[in-house]
Design an enzyme around this catalytic site. Structure first.
Site, PDB file in Angstrom:
ATOM      1  N   ASN A   3       0.878  -1.172   0.000  1.00  0.00           N
ATOM      2  CA  ASN A   3       0.000   0.000   0.000  1.00  0.00           C
ATOM      3  C   ASN A   3       0.909   1.214   0.000  1.00  0.00           C
ATOM      4  O   ASN A   3       1.510   1.536   1.018  1.00  0.00           O
ATOM      5  CB  ASN A   3      -0.888  -0.017   1.253  1.00  0.00           C
ATOM      6  CG  ASN A   3      -1.640   1.289   1.435  1.00  0.00           C
ATOM      7  OD1 ASN A   3      -1.796   2.055   0.487  1.00  0.00           O
ATOM      8  ND2 ASN A   3      -2.112   1.544   2.645  1.00  0.00           N
ATOM      9  N   TRP A   4       1.007   1.835  -1.159  1.00  0.00           N
ATOM     10  CA  TRP A   4       1.911   2.986  -1.275  1.00  0.00           C
ATOM     11  C   TRP A   4       1.408   4.211  -0.522  1.00  0.00           C
ATOM     12  O   TRP A   4       2.147   5.177  -0.370  1.00  0.00           O
ATOM     13  CB  TRP A   4       2.088   3.354  -2.746  1.00  0.00           C
ATOM     14  CG  TRP A   4       2.956   2.429  -3.540  1.00  0.00           C
ATOM     15  CD1 TRP A   4       3.466   1.219  -3.142  1.00  0.00           C
ATOM     16  CD2 TRP A   4       3.421   2.638  -4.886  1.00  0.00           C
ATOM     17  NE1 TRP A   4       4.212   0.676  -4.162  1.00  0.00           N
ATOM     18  CE2 TRP A   4       4.205   1.521  -5.236  1.00  0.00           C
ATOM     19  CE3 TRP A   4       3.243   3.653  -5.825  1.00  0.00           C
ATOM     20  CZ2 TRP A   4       4.821   1.395  -6.486  1.00  0.00           C
ATOM     21  CZ3 TRP A   4       3.843   3.531  -7.057  1.00  0.00           C
ATOM     22  CH2 TRP A   4       4.629   2.411  -7.389  1.00  0.00           C
ATOM     23  N   LYS A   5       0.133   4.193  -0.127  1.00  0.00           N
ATOM     24  CA  LYS A   5      -0.491   5.390   0.466  1.00  0.00           C
ATOM     25  C   LYS A   5      -0.285   6.572  -0.476  1.00  0.00           C
ATOM     26  O   LYS A   5      -0.235   6.379  -1.693  1.00  0.00           O
ATOM     27  CB  LYS A   5       0.075   5.663   1.859  1.00  0.00           C
ATOM     28  CG  LYS A   5       0.068   4.425   2.749  1.00  0.00           C
ATOM     29  CD  LYS A   5       0.236   4.783   4.191  1.00  0.00           C
ATOM     30  CE  LYS A   5       0.504   3.528   4.989  1.00  0.00           C
ATOM     31  NZ  LYS A   5       0.115   3.661   6.372  1.00  0.00           N
ATOM     32  N   HIS A  89      -9.424   1.068   4.725  1.00  0.00           N
ATOM     33  CA  HIS A  89      -8.140   1.249   5.417  1.00  0.00           C
ATOM     34  C   HIS A  89      -8.366   2.170   6.616  1.00  0.00           C
ATOM     35  O   HIS A  89      -9.166   3.103   6.553  1.00  0.00           O
ATOM     36  CB  HIS A  89      -7.103   1.844   4.452  1.00  0.00           C
ATOM     37  CG  HIS A  89      -5.726   1.838   5.033  1.00  0.00           C
ATOM     38  ND1 HIS A  89      -5.302   2.788   5.926  1.00  0.00           N
ATOM     39  CD2 HIS A  89      -4.691   0.976   4.885  1.00  0.00           C
ATOM     40  CE1 HIS A  89      -4.054   2.513   6.292  1.00  0.00           C
ATOM     41  NE2 HIS A  89      -3.662   1.414   5.673  1.00  0.00           N
ATOM     42  N   GLU A  91      -6.848   4.566   7.752  1.00  0.00           N
ATOM     43  CA  GLU A  91      -6.678   6.004   7.497  1.00  0.00           C
ATOM     44  C   GLU A  91      -7.935   6.590   6.856  1.00  0.00           C
ATOM     45  O   GLU A  91      -8.281   7.746   7.095  1.00  0.00           O
ATOM     46  CB  GLU A  91      -5.417   6.227   6.646  1.00  0.00           C
ATOM     47  CG  GLU A  91      -4.162   5.991   7.489  1.00  0.00           C
ATOM     48  CD  GLU A  91      -2.951   5.489   6.728  1.00  0.00           C
ATOM     49  OE1 GLU A  91      -2.903   5.599   5.490  1.00  0.00           O
ATOM     50  OE2 GLU A  91      -2.031   4.964   7.399  1.00  0.00           O
ATOM     51  N   GLU A 160      -5.446  -5.126  10.504  1.00  0.00           N
ATOM     52  CA  GLU A 160      -4.419  -4.114  10.723  1.00  0.00           C
ATOM     53  C   GLU A 160      -4.714  -3.362  12.020  1.00  0.00           C
ATOM     54  O   GLU A 160      -5.502  -2.408  12.014  1.00  0.00           O
ATOM     55  CB  GLU A 160      -4.413  -3.113   9.563  1.00  0.00           C
ATOM     56  CG  GLU A 160      -4.126  -3.716   8.219  1.00  0.00           C
ATOM     57  CD  GLU A 160      -3.506  -2.692   7.280  1.00  0.00           C
ATOM     58  OE1 GLU A 160      -2.357  -2.905   6.877  1.00  0.00           O
ATOM     59  OE2 GLU A 160      -4.153  -1.677   6.989  1.00  0.00           O
ATOM     60  N   GLY A 166       2.393   2.095  10.660  1.00  0.00           N
ATOM     61  CA  GLY A 166       3.314   3.210  10.508  1.00  0.00           C
ATOM     62  C   GLY A 166       4.002   3.617  11.801  1.00  0.00           C
ATOM     63  O   GLY A 166       4.632   4.670  11.863  1.00  0.00           O
ATOM     64  N   SER A 202       3.398  -2.339  10.256  1.00  0.00           N
ATOM     65  CA  SER A 202       4.858  -2.333  10.413  1.00  0.00           C
ATOM     66  C   SER A 202       5.496  -3.680  10.057  1.00  0.00           C
ATOM     67  O   SER A 202       6.451  -4.108  10.713  1.00  0.00           O
ATOM     68  CB  SER A 202       5.242  -1.897  11.825  1.00  0.00           C
ATOM     69  OG  SER A 202       4.767  -0.578  12.083  1.00  0.00           O
ATOM     70  N   GLY A 223       2.763  -1.187   4.262  1.00  0.00           N
ATOM     71  CA  GLY A 223       2.808   0.228   3.916  1.00  0.00           C
ATOM     72  C   GLY A 223       4.227   0.664   3.618  1.00  0.00           C
ATOM     73  O   GLY A 223       4.755   0.463   2.518  1.00  0.00           O
ATOM     74  N   GLY A 224       4.872   1.247   4.606  1.00  0.00           N
ATOM     75  CA  GLY A 224       6.191   1.851   4.425  1.00  0.00           C
ATOM     76  C   GLY A 224       7.198   0.961   3.711  1.00  0.00           C
ATOM     77  O   GLY A 224       7.906   1.409   2.793  1.00  0.00           O
TER      78      GLY A 224
END
Ligand code: PEP
Length: 238
Positions: A3-5, A89, A91, A160, A166, A202, A223-224
């Site tokens: 997930n590049w966000k 998600h 967010e 999640e 993150g 993470s 993500g990251g």
């Protein structure tokens, strides 16, 4: 699944996508995918088509078309050959007030267009500390399960915990497994025990193998670490 966000630009993506395409040929038998920002779907398709990495979006509208300024319909994602789309998600739930029913409606819209929704669920830190993890998961899952066995069989779920996204704070494999086992039990009750359940929060190359060793963790939403080709490919290899 990466997930590049809201990260990336055309030139950085070109390098990352090419590296993923080249590296995933050796990543083994698992599905490898990236969910990119809408403007980069055409680029993802152009670089990845015909390779081992599939692509998708990070959100969609629950509506098929109409006066919904700024939204993107499932049919539009089909124009870019998206195989996947994230829904719910944390967010989006937190910053865009997406509720459980809307998330399920979005999943239904994706399914109607032949796109696999990756439905994200997970509790906040306050909810975890209040001992509400399982109740929150059950509440978030309810409208998704209400879509029925035929629909849910075509869904991917992603657990999640919000406190692990993150933050560098991963759930221990045992903590994650306990929630995944509860999710699996609900899927079993519906008659679809084989639905894939990813863990997210993470995930890195250094902790992926211990998470994937758990019986009910089928993969990861990353993500990251999905922004670094080598790191992401090492997670896929794990
Ligand atoms: C995510 O964005 O879904 C996520 C899990 O992020 P991170 O891996 O950076 O915690």
């Amino acid at each position: 699944m990466g997930n590049w966000k809201m990260h990336g630009n055309l030139s950085a993506n070109a390098v990352l996508l090419a590296d993923l395409r080249a590296g995933a040929a050796h990543a083994g038998a698992c599905d490898v995918a990236v969910c990119v920002p809408f403007p980069y779907l055409a680029q993802a398709r152009a670089v990845l088509e015909g390779g081992a990495v599939s692509w998708g979006a990070q959100d969609l509208s629950a509506h098929a078309q109409g006066a919904f300024t700024g939204e993107v319909a499932a049919g539009m994602l089909n124009d870019f050959a998206c195989r996947w789309v994230l829904t719910g998600h944390s967010e989006r739930r937190a910053m865009h007030a997406e509720g459980d029913q809307l998330v399920a409606d979005k999943a239904a819209a994706a399914l109607a267009a032949g796109i696999t929704p990756v439905v994200c669920i997970g509790e906040t830190l306050a909810e975890q500390e209040a001992g509400q993890t399982h109740a929150v998961i059950a509440r978030q899952l309810a409208p998704v399960l209400a879509l029925g066995a035929q629909a849910v069989a075509r869904v991917v779920l992603a657990y999640e915990p919000v406190w692990a996204i993150g933050t560098g704070r991963t759930a221990t494999p045992e903590q994650a497994q306990s929630v995944h086992a509860a999710i699996r039990s609900s899927l079993h009750d519906l008659g679809v025990p084989g639905v894939r359940v990813l863990y997210g929060g993470s995930v890195k190359a250094s902790n992926a193998a211990s998470l994937f060793a758990m019986p009910d963790i089928d993969g990861a939403l990353v993500g990251g670490a999905s922004l670094v080709a080598d790191e992401f490919l090492r997670i896929a290899a794990a």
